[in-house]
Motif scaffolding. Structure first.
Motif, mmCIF file in Angstrom:
data_model
loop_
_atom_site.group_PDB
_atom_site.id
_atom_site.type_symbol
_atom_site.label_atom_id
_atom_site.label_comp_id
_atom_site.label_asym_id
_atom_site.label_seq_id
_atom_site.Cartn_x
_atom_site.Cartn_y
_atom_site.Cartn_z
ATOM 1 N N ARG A 126 34.788 -2.495 27.054
ATOM 2 C CA ARG A 126 35.490 -1.664 25.772
ATOM 3 C C ARG A 126 36.848 -1.048 26.252
ATOM 4 N NH1 ARG A 126 29.919 1.358 24.022
ATOM 5 N NH2 ARG A 126 28.813 -0.596 23.394
ATOM 6 N N HIS A 127 36.733 -0.408 27.683
ATOM 7 C CA HIS A 127 38.049 0.220 28.054
ATOM 8 C C HIS A 127 39.125 -0.699 28.096
ATOM 9 C CE1 HIS A 127 35.011 3.039 29.839
ATOM 10 N NE2 HIS A 127 36.103 3.812 29.172
ATOM 11 N N PHE A 128 38.902 -2.063 28.449
ATOM 12 C CA PHE A 128 39.928 -2.862 28.442
ATOM 13 C C PHE A 128 40.477 -3.346 26.996
ATOM 14 C CE2 PHE A 128 37.980 -3.926 32.713
ATOM 15 C CZ PHE A 128 39.085 -3.607 33.656
ATOM 16 N N LEU A 129 39.307 -3.611 26.257
ATOM 17 C CA LEU A 129 39.925 -3.919 24.894
ATOM 18 C C LEU A 129 40.620 -2.791 24.273
ATOM 19 C CD1 LEU A 129 36.436 -5.518 23.834
ATOM 20 C CD2 LEU A 129 38.675 -6.678 24.010
ATOM 21 N N ARG A 130 40.069 -1.579 24.448
ATOM 22 C CA ARG A 130 40.853 -0.262 23.883
ATOM 23 C C ARG A 130 42.284 -0.391 24.440
ATOM 24 N NH1 ARG A 130 38.562 5.526 23.076
ATOM 25 N NH2 ARG A 130 37.449 4.302 21.435
ATOM 26 N N MET A 131 42.471 -0.723 25.844
ATOM 27 C CA MET A 131 43.798 -0.493 26.155
ATOM 28 C C MET A 131 44.681 -1.791 26.069
ATOM 29 S SD MET A 131 43.403 0.652 30.475
ATOM 30 C CE MET A 131 41.931 -0.610 30.791
ATOM 31 N N SER A 132 44.259 -2.892 25.546
ATOM 32 C CA SER A 132 44.850 -3.966 25.101
ATOM 33 C C SER A 132 45.292 -3.654 23.741
ATOM 34 C CB SER A 132 44.166 -5.414 25.171
ATOM 35 O OG SER A 132 43.118 -5.360 24.150
ATOM 36 N N ARG A 133 44.336 -3.274 22.854
ATOM 37 C CA ARG A 133 44.888 -2.614 21.614
ATOM 38 C C ARG A 133 46.006 -1.717 21.430
ATOM 39 N NH1 ARG A 133 40.432 0.127 18.188
ATOM 40 N NH2 ARG A 133 41.134 1.844 19.222
ATOM 41 N N ILE A 134 45.978 -0.825 22.334
ATOM 42 C CA ILE A 134 46.895 0.279 22.260
ATOM 43 C C ILE A 134 48.099 -0.382 22.892
ATOM 44 C CG2 ILE A 134 47.668 2.510 23.669
ATOM 45 C CD1 ILE A 134 44.664 3.308 23.404
ATOM 46 N N ALA A 135 48.121 -1.289 23.927
ATOM 47 C CA ALA A 135 49.304 -1.800 24.372
ATOM 48 C C ALA A 135 50.313 -2.656 23.266
ATOM 49 C CB ALA A 135 49.052 -2.650 25.649
ATOM 50 N N ARG A 136 49.554 -3.353 22.567
ATOM 51 C CA ARG A 136 49.726 -4.227 21.195
ATOM 52 C C ARG A 136 50.213 -3.389 20.284
ATOM 53 N NH1 ARG A 136 44.987 -7.280 20.294
ATOM 54 N NH2 ARG A 136 44.260 -7.600 22.216
ATOM 55 N N ASN A 137 49.687 -2.213 19.888
ATOM 56 C CA ASN A 137 50.181 -1.386 18.757
ATOM 57 C C ASN A 137 49.976 0.159 19.320
ATOM 58 O OD1 ASN A 137 49.980 -3.294 17.030
ATOM 59 N ND2 ASN A 137 47.927 -3.117 16.825
ATOM 60 N N PRO A 138 51.396 0.595 19.970
ATOM 61 C CA PRO A 138 51.322 1.869 20.650
ATOM 62 C C PRO A 138 51.234 2.762 19.607
ATOM 63 C CG PRO A 138 53.445 0.669 21.025
ATOM 64 C CD PRO A 138 52.413 -0.257 20.312
ATOM 65 N N PRO A 139 50.689 4.022 19.939
ATOM 66 C CA PRO A 139 50.919 5.149 18.906
ATOM 67 C C PRO A 139 52.328 5.613 18.713
ATOM 68 C CG PRO A 139 50.412 6.189 21.110
ATOM 69 C CD PRO A 139 50.471 4.272 21.047
ATOM 70 N N SER A 140 52.816 6.387 17.365
ATOM 71 C CA SER A 140 53.922 6.541 16.958
ATOM 72 C C SER A 140 54.361 7.730 17.685
ATOM 73 C CB SER A 140 53.979 6.791 15.322
ATOM 74 O OG SER A 140 53.291 7.981 15.126
ATOM 75 N N GLU A 141 55.583 7.864 17.857
ATOM 76 C CA GLU A 141 56.307 9.079 18.407
ATOM 77 C C GLU A 141 55.730 10.416 18.036
ATOM 78 O OE1 GLU A 141 60.627 11.025 19.067
ATOM 79 O OE2 GLU A 141 60.518 8.899 18.402
ATOM 80 N N LYS A 142 55.596 10.537 16.808
ATOM 81 C CA LYS A 142 55.001 11.647 16.078
ATOM 82 C C LYS A 142 53.479 12.007 16.663
ATOM 83 C CE LYS A 142 54.285 13.702 11.571
ATOM 84 N NZ LYS A 142 54.385 13.365 10.017
#
Length: 55
Positions: free
Chosen positions: A4-20
């Motif tokens: 689950r950690h790897f899946l979450r990290m890959s999702r964050i890498a593909r769609n990084p959070p906004s600057e805000k």
């Protein structure tokens, strides 16, 4: 690490959070650190402290 950690990290890498969102997180972390420092160095008022159960 769990898959689950790897899946979450890959999702964050593909769609990084906004600057805000990043600035909001840093602001909350900064406020927490400031409050910790105030309490750690003894500048927190006595009326705002929790009563401890000292014998």
């Amino acid at each position: 690490m769990n898959i689950r950690h790897f899946l979450r990290m890959s999702r964050i890498a593909r769609n990084p959070p906004s600057e805000k969102q990043v600035l909001r997180l840093l602001a909350v972390l900064g406020v927490c650190l400031i409050l910790f420092g105030i309490e750690y160095f003894g500048f927190w008022p006595e009326w705002a402290k929790v009563n401890s159960l000292k014998p």
